[in-house]
Design an enzyme around this catalytic site. Sequence first.
Site, short mmCIF file in Angstrom:
data_model
loop_
_atom_site.label_atom_id
_atom_site.label_comp_id
_atom_site.label_asym_id
_atom_site.label_seq_id
_atom_site.Cartn_x
_atom_site.Cartn_y
_atom_site.Cartn_z
N HIS A 59 71.03 -0.76 14.23
CA HIS A 59 71.35 -1.23 15.39
C HIS A 59 70.39 -2.64 15.60
O HIS A 59 69.34 -2.37 14.63
CB HIS A 59 71.18 -0.70 17.24
CG HIS A 59 70.43 0.33 17.05
ND1 HIS A 59 69.44 -0.32 17.52
CD2 HIS A 59 69.72 1.58 16.87
CE1 HIS A 59 68.59 0.56 18.11
NE2 HIS A 59 68.81 2.17 17.24
N CYS A 85 67.98 7.11 14.77
CA CYS A 85 69.12 4.98 14.44
C CYS A 85 68.42 4.61 13.53
O CYS A 85 66.95 4.95 13.16
CB CYS A 85 69.30 4.48 15.04
SG CYS A 85 70.71 5.71 16.54
#
Length: 190
Positions: free
Chosen positions: A138, A154
């Site tokens: 992201h 992440c």
Amino acid sequence: MTAAASLATPALLRAQEKTQVADLMTPRIVGLNKSLPPGEVHVSPGLFRLFWTLPDGLAWMYPVRIGRGDLYEAGEFYIGAKKVWPSWTPTPGMIEREPEKYAQYADEGMPGGPGNPLGARALYLFTEERGDTFLRIHGTDDPGTIGRAVSNGCAGLVNNHMIDLYEKVPMNARVVLYPKRPSESLSRQS
């Protein structure tokens, strides 16, 4: 443990050239030490780099941040969803680890937009066994975190790089997150 979780870092992950420090934050096309199928995402956590593979042993290389400590999860995944300015809700594990930071978002989450932890775009990582793993590739509006192990598992790119990558990566694309090693690289010029 799945076969993906037992991935070994292949010999192709050894840096062969040094690059100017200013170039480390600039996405660019690089040659790979070993040919990989085009159309895949590979994350090399030791050098904080993400590679989008191209034909002829080339790849786009992007600087990234990764998950801190044992929150980084090596393995093989696929893109199960893609979202523009995604909303975000912390996982129960995030709330348990840092309630002072995340508990306020437990019920309704945070709508997409500037300041949202998932940034401008997100690629959602899935496996056949688990479905949505709650791992993401992201964007972030905090460039100071790139090149560091700071997230809740992440891989993150600055928003403008993530927008570029998002346009390239299709649904169901293969994603490989390699185990953490001190000096790995997929490219001949990292």
